[in-house]
Enzyme design. Structure first.
Site, PDB file in Angstrom:
ATOM      1  N   GLY A  22      -0.116  47.214   7.584  1.00 29.33           N
ATOM      2  CA  GLY A  22      -0.471  48.271   6.639  1.00 29.33           C
ATOM      3  C   GLY A  22       0.220  48.106   5.299  1.00 29.33           C
ATOM      4  O   GLY A  22       0.732  49.076   4.736  1.00 29.33           O
ATOM      5  N   SER A  24      -1.012  47.153   2.245  1.00 28.63           N
ATOM      6  CA  SER A  24      -1.855  47.031   1.056  1.00 28.63           C
ATOM      7  C   SER A  24      -1.664  48.159   0.048  1.00 28.63           C
ATOM      8  O   SER A  24      -2.144  48.060  -1.084  1.00 28.63           O
ATOM      9  CB  SER A  24      -3.331  46.971   1.465  1.00 28.63           C
ATOM     10  OG  SER A  24      -3.730  48.179   2.096  1.00 28.63           O
ATOM     11  N   ASN A  90       4.257  49.373   9.851  1.00 29.27           N
ATOM     12  CA  ASN A  90       4.007  50.456   8.907  1.00 29.27           C
ATOM     13  C   ASN A  90       2.641  51.108   9.077  1.00 29.27           C
ATOM     14  O   ASN A  90       2.454  52.262   8.699  1.00 29.27           O
ATOM     15  CB  ASN A  90       4.144  49.935   7.472  1.00 29.27           C
ATOM     16  CG  ASN A  90       3.805  50.994   6.450  1.00 29.27           C
ATOM     17  OD1 ASN A  90       4.543  51.954   6.270  1.00 29.27           O
ATOM     18  ND2 ASN A  90       2.666  50.842   5.779  1.00 29.27           N
ATOM     19  N   TYR A 156      -0.693  63.111  16.088  1.00 31.57           N
ATOM     20  CA  TYR A 156       0.079  62.175  15.287  1.00 31.57           C
ATOM     21  C   TYR A 156       1.570  62.243  15.620  1.00 31.57           C
ATOM     22  O   TYR A 156       2.219  61.214  15.880  1.00 31.57           O
ATOM     23  CB  TYR A 156      -0.146  62.484  13.802  1.00 31.57           C
ATOM     24  CG  TYR A 156       0.680  61.685  12.840  1.00 31.57           C
ATOM     25  CD1 TYR A 156       0.444  60.329  12.644  1.00 31.57           C
ATOM     26  CD2 TYR A 156       1.690  62.291  12.091  1.00 31.57           C
ATOM     27  CE1 TYR A 156       1.191  59.590  11.732  1.00 31.57           C
ATOM     28  CE2 TYR A 156       2.440  61.567  11.180  1.00 31.57           C
ATOM     29  CZ  TYR A 156       2.189  60.218  11.011  1.00 31.57           C
ATOM     30  OH  TYR A 156       2.931  59.497  10.108  1.00 31.57           O
TER      31      TYR A 156
END
Length: 258
Positions: A22, A24, A90, A156
């Site tokens: 992750g 980007s 991440n 989550y």
């Protein structure tokens, strides 16, 4: 796939090979930049090609939510880097729902796959190489939302709580082999993904928890991606050579812990 390159910072990670999932945008991109500046070779991932990957990092499309995706990413890391010395998990996230009962079964599974099992699967593929070399660093990025779980995000926060527990156990298992495993727990950080999530929450018209946008931070501002990346860089470096099984909370003092 882009070309690997090094940054021009302290070079304290020169010769190290890092994989950041992750990477980007947001926190992930900040981590990639700081690892590059410290001299590491970096491979990062996202689910689809993007032009926002920091310059100098190698990039491969990968979906870490599945076992097949984890296996493909581990193979790519071996091909591009020749092995992994620093692994930063991440990739993560979830969308809020009105309350816990409104979260569909498939969203519970999605949250577990992305925020917990992705780390478990990739660690199982890459940690053996670290054990064999008797050296390596693994970091799991959690969330301060775990400290004040609320209904709209229970899928989550439950997954991140499992990740924190798993991270401690893995750290104790790998410590005799010279492999350090730690967790970094960000507070509210100003990122495109975080802003989108807060907007989704606001549209639900539900009573907010302390993790929502009206929470106060004693240091007077939201976090920046680099605030979290600094913590990751420290834990990746030899400066943290006696730190494992720890959880570094980076939240501006919002969630004091004894």
């Amino acid at each position: 796939m882009t070309t690997i390159g090094n940054g021009s910072g302290t070079q304290e990670l020169a010769g190290k090979r890092a994989l950041v999932t992750g990477g980007s945008r947001g926190i992930g991109a900040a981590v990639v930049r700081q690892l590059l500046d410290a001299g590491a070779e970096v491979l990062t991932t996202a689910r689809s090609a993007t032009n926002t990957v920091p310059e100098g990092a190698a990039f491969v499309e990968a979906d870490v939510r599945t076992r097949a995706g984890a296996e493909a990413l581990a193979a790519a890391a071996q091909e591009v880097l020749g092995g992994v010395d620093v692994l930063v998990h991440n990739a993560g996230g979830a969308q809020p729902y009105k309350d816990a009962s409104a979260i569909p079964d498939e969203e519970w599974q999605e949250a577990l796959d992305l925020n917990y099992l992705a780390s478990v699967r990739l660690d199982a593929l890459l940690a053996p190489g670290m054990r064999e070399r008797r050296s390596g660093v693994i970091m799991h990025i959690s969330s301060a939302a775990v400290l004040t779980p609320v209904g709209p995000f229970l899928h989550y926060t439950a997954a991140k709580a499992a990740l924190e527990n798993y991270s401690k156990g893995l750290a104790l298992e790998l410590a005799p082999f010279g492999v350090r495993v730690n967790t970094v727990t960000p507070g509210r950080v100003a990122t495109p993904g975080g802003e989108a999530t807060r907007e989704q929450w606001a549209r639900l018209d539900v009573a907010p928890g302390r993790t929502s946008a009206d929470a106060t931070v004693p240091l007077g501002r939201d976090g920046r991606p680099d605030d979290i990346a600094h913590a990751v860089l420290f834990l990746a470096s030899d400066r943290a050579s006696w730190l494992t099984a720890s959880n570094l909370v980076v939240d501006g003092g919002e969630f004091p812990r004894g």
